[in-house]
Design a protein around this motif. Structure first.
Motif, PDB file in Angstrom:
ATOM      1  N   GLY A 112     -26.024   9.225  -6.755  1.00  9.56           N
ATOM      2  CA  GLY A 112     -27.172   8.345  -6.586  1.00  9.56           C
ATOM      3  C   GLY A 112     -27.220   7.648  -5.254  1.00  9.56           C
ATOM      4  N   HIS A 113     -26.268   7.917  -4.383  1.00  7.12           N
ATOM      5  CA  HIS A 113     -26.248   7.261  -3.070  1.00  7.12           C
ATOM      6  C   HIS A 113     -26.738   8.181  -1.950  1.00  7.12           C
ATOM      7  CE1 HIS A 113     -24.265   3.509  -4.327  1.00  7.12           C
ATOM      8  NE2 HIS A 113     -23.627   4.272  -5.199  1.00  7.12           N
ATOM      9  N   ALA A 114     -26.286   9.419  -1.950  1.00  4.26           N
ATOM     10  CA  ALA A 114     -26.723  10.349  -0.905  1.00  4.26           C
ATOM     11  C   ALA A 114     -28.159  10.801  -1.129  1.00  4.26           C
ATOM     12  CB  ALA A 114     -25.794  11.562  -0.854  1.00  4.26           C
ATOM     13  N   ARG A 115     -28.572  10.890  -2.397  1.00  7.00           N
ATOM     14  CA  ARG A 115     -29.952  11.254  -2.721  1.00  7.00           C
ATOM     15  C   ARG A 115     -30.383  10.535  -3.993  1.00  7.00           C
ATOM     16  NH1 ARG A 115     -26.939  16.058  -3.259  1.00  7.00           N
ATOM     17  NH2 ARG A 115     -26.599  16.737  -5.407  1.00  7.00           N
ATOM     18  N   VAL A 116     -31.689  10.321  -4.105  1.00  9.00           N
ATOM     19  CA  VAL A 116     -32.210   9.571  -5.250  1.00  9.00           C
ATOM     20  C   VAL A 116     -32.016  10.361  -6.531  1.00  9.00           C
ATOM     21  CG1 VAL A 116     -34.268   8.519  -6.281  1.00  9.00           C
ATOM     22  CG2 VAL A 116     -33.879   8.347  -3.809  1.00  9.00           C
ATOM     23  N   LYS A 117     -32.510  11.599  -6.540  1.00  7.26           N
ATOM     24  CA  LYS A 117     -32.347  12.453  -7.713  1.00  7.26           C
ATOM     25  C   LYS A 117     -31.011  13.169  -7.601  1.00  7.26           C
ATOM     26  CE  LYS A 117     -36.434  11.798  -9.623  1.00  7.26           C
ATOM     27  NZ  LYS A 117     -36.603  11.228 -10.991  1.00  7.26           N
ATOM     28  N   ASP A 118     -30.121  12.920  -8.561  1.00  8.34           N
ATOM     29  CA  ASP A 118     -28.776  13.472  -8.500  1.00  8.34           C
ATOM     30  C   ASP A 118     -28.397  14.026  -9.858  1.00  8.34           C
ATOM     31  OD1 ASP A 118     -26.369  14.134  -7.304  1.00  8.34           O
ATOM     32  OD2 ASP A 118     -26.141  12.158  -6.365  1.00  8.34           O
ATOM     33  N   SER A 119     -27.292  14.776  -9.881  1.00  8.23           N
ATOM     34  CA  SER A 119     -26.827  15.374 -11.137  1.00  8.23           C
ATOM     35  C   SER A 119     -25.990  14.410 -11.962  1.00  8.23           C
ATOM     36  CB  SER A 119     -26.022  16.640 -10.836  1.00  8.23           C
ATOM     37  OG  SER A 119     -24.908  16.330 -10.000  1.00  8.23           O
ATOM     38  N   GLY A 120     -25.563  13.331 -11.349  1.00  7.64           N
ATOM     39  CA  GLY A 120     -24.795  12.301 -12.024  1.00  7.64           C
ATOM     40  C   GLY A 120     -24.811  11.045 -11.179  1.00  7.64           C
ATOM     41  N   TYR A 121     -24.424   9.926 -11.771  1.00  6.33           N
ATOM     42  CA  TYR A 121     -24.522   8.642 -11.066  1.00  6.33           C
ATOM     43  C   TYR A 121     -23.283   7.810 -11.327  1.00  6.33           C
ATOM     44  CZ  TYR A 121     -29.433   9.768 -10.342  1.00  6.33           C
ATOM     45  OH  TYR A 121     -30.602  10.388  -9.947  1.00  6.33           O
ATOM     46  N   ASP A 122     -22.879   7.079 -10.280  1.00  4.21           N
ATOM     47  CA  ASP A 122     -21.803   6.107 -10.489  1.00  4.21           C
ATOM     48  C   ASP A 122     -22.441   4.775 -10.866  1.00  4.21           C
ATOM     49  OD1 ASP A 122     -22.682   4.953  -8.116  1.00  4.21           O
ATOM     50  OD2 ASP A 122     -20.923   5.542  -6.943  1.00  4.21           O
ATOM     51  N   CYS A 123     -21.608   3.731 -10.986  1.00  8.00           N
ATOM     52  CA  CYS A 123     -22.105   2.454 -11.507  1.00  8.00           C
ATOM     53  C   CYS A 123     -23.198   1.844 -10.630  1.00  8.00           C
ATOM     54  CB  CYS A 123     -20.960   1.471 -11.696  1.00  8.00           C
ATOM     55  SG  CYS A 123     -20.035   1.075 -10.179  1.00  8.00           S
ATOM     56  N   SER A 124     -22.917   1.710  -9.336  1.00 11.42           N
ATOM     57  CA  SER A 124     -23.902   1.090  -8.448  1.00 11.42           C
ATOM     58  C   SER A 124     -25.081   2.020  -8.180  1.00 11.42           C
ATOM     59  CB  SER A 124     -23.237   0.685  -7.128  1.00 11.42           C
ATOM     60  OG  SER A 124     -22.599   1.793  -6.516  1.00 11.42           O
ATOM     61  N   GLY A 125     -24.838   3.348  -8.241  1.00  9.12           N
ATOM     62  CA  GLY A 125     -25.944   4.289  -8.114  1.00  9.12           C
ATOM     63  C   GLY A 125     -26.916   4.158  -9.270  1.00  9.12           C
ATOM     64  N   THR A 126     -26.390   3.886 -10.460  1.00 10.30           N
ATOM     65  CA  THR A 126     -27.232   3.681 -11.639  1.00 10.30           C
ATOM     66  C   THR A 126     -28.069   2.416 -11.502  1.00 10.30           C
ATOM     67  OG1 THR A 126     -25.684   4.853 -13.085  1.00 10.30           O
ATOM     68  CG2 THR A 126     -27.166   3.253 -14.122  1.00 10.30           C
ATOM     69  N   VAL A 127     -27.420   1.327 -11.101  1.00  8.12           N
ATOM     70  CA  VAL A 127     -28.145   0.065 -10.911  1.00  8.12           C
ATOM     71  C   VAL A 127     -29.213   0.230  -9.836  1.00  8.12           C
ATOM     72  CG1 VAL A 127     -27.924  -2.352 -10.212  1.00  8.12           C
ATOM     73  CG2 VAL A 127     -26.169  -1.312 -11.671  1.00  8.12           C
ATOM     74  N   SER A 128     -28.844   0.890  -8.750  1.00  9.86           N
ATOM     75  CA  SER A 128     -29.791   1.087  -7.646  1.00  9.86           C
ATOM     76  C   SER A 128     -30.993   1.912  -8.088  1.00  9.86           C
ATOM     77  CB  SER A 128     -29.091   1.789  -6.477  1.00  9.86           C
ATOM     78  OG  SER A 128     -28.070   0.980  -5.924  1.00  9.86           O
ATOM     79  N   TYR A 129     -30.748   2.944  -8.893  1.00 10.02           N
ATOM     80  CA  TYR A 129     -31.845   3.810  -9.346  1.00 10.02           C
ATOM     81  C   TYR A 129     -32.872   3.009 -10.148  1.00 10.02           C
ATOM     82  CZ  TYR A 129     -34.217   8.028 -10.935  1.00 10.02           C
ATOM     83  OH  TYR A 129     -35.157   9.013 -11.163  1.00 10.02           O
ATOM     84  N   ALA A 130     -32.381   2.178 -11.044  1.00 10.39           N
ATOM     85  CA  ALA A 130     -33.292   1.368 -11.854  1.00 10.39           C
ATOM     86  C   ALA A 130     -34.084   0.391 -10.986  1.00 10.39           C
ATOM     87  CB  ALA A 130     -32.508   0.614 -12.929  1.00 10.39           C
ATOM     88  N   LEU A 131     -33.394  -0.291 -10.083  1.00 19.03           N
ATOM     89  CA  LEU A 131     -34.070  -1.295  -9.254  1.00 19.03           C
ATOM     90  C   LEU A 131     -35.062  -0.649  -8.296  1.00 19.03           C
ATOM     91  CD1 LEU A 131     -31.110  -3.720  -8.415  1.00 19.03           C
ATOM     92  CD2 LEU A 131     -32.871  -3.960 -10.180  1.00 19.03           C
TER      93      LEU A 131
END
Length: 210
Positions: A112-131
């Motif tokens: 979720g950090h290198a690209r918005v749409k990803d195959s999986g997400y870490d903790c901050s990538g998940t929070v970032s996606y929602a926000l």
């Protein structure tokens, strides 16, 4: 003779009047009753099928203490997806809808950090996606960067809890977290968790107005 004729005329007039009275229809001599409106029947309401009612009714349902996440207006979990309350601001609703898109994906470090749409997400990538879905964040942040995001303290609708090692977010009273801490399912990765978690060791951050 005249007296008799007059008497006969009076009798005829009376008889004619009596016949006229008898001939009057009953509906013409009755008064129409005004219709009195009645109240519509009460329709009982029940939660939608599959509604996780354990997420409704506030934090008291979990026996929370002051160190845990605050009670906020409640969203509802149905079949793993979150549904925002009608009173929520549009940005909050869109953040919830965005998070629903990645719920169930696996945990992946850096996801979720290198690209918005990803195959999986870490903790901050998940929070970032929602926000980002709610237009409340421009670029993904890691958990350390969230320590300076927004303002200190909990928000009315959205609160990010973060420390250098982990971040999760509570939106409309529901916890979005990749950690299964406190969740009986034991599933990691982005999930709406049916229980809140202890926030000791985390810093609370929020955006003004939310």
């Amino acid at each position: 003779m005249r007296a008799r004729a007059l008497s006969t005329s009076i009798v005829c007039i009376l008889a004619t009047g009596l016949s006229a009275l008898v001939a009057i229809p009953a509906s013409a001599t009755t008064t129409r009753q005004s219709s009195v409106p009645t109240a519509p029947p009460t329709i009982p309401t029940t939660p939608a099928p599959g509604t996780d009612t354990t997420t409704m009714g506030g934090g008291a349902a979990y026996g929370v203490d002051p160190n845990q996440t605050p009670v906020m207006p409640k969203a509802t979990i149905i079949n793993g997806k979150a549904y925002p309350p009608a009173a929520a601001p549009q940005e909050v609703k869109e953040a919830i809808w965005a998070a629903n898109e990645i719920v169930g994906l696996p945990y992946r470090y850096g996801g979720g950090h290198a690209r918005v749409k990803d195959s999986g997400y870490d903790c901050s990538g998940t929070v970032s996606y929602a926000l980002r879905g709610g237009r409340l964040l421009d670029m993904p942040l890691d958990s350390s960067s969230f320590l300076s995001w927004g303002a200190a303290g909990s928000g009315d609708w959205i609160t990010v809890y973060t420390n250098p090692g982990h971040a999760f977010v509570v939106i409309a009273g529901l916890r979005l977290d990749t950690s299964a801490a406190g969740d009986p399912s034991g599933n990691d990765g982005p999930q709406w968790r049916p229980v809140l978690r202890n926030t000791r060791g985390f810093k609370a951050r929020h955006l003004i107005g939310f």
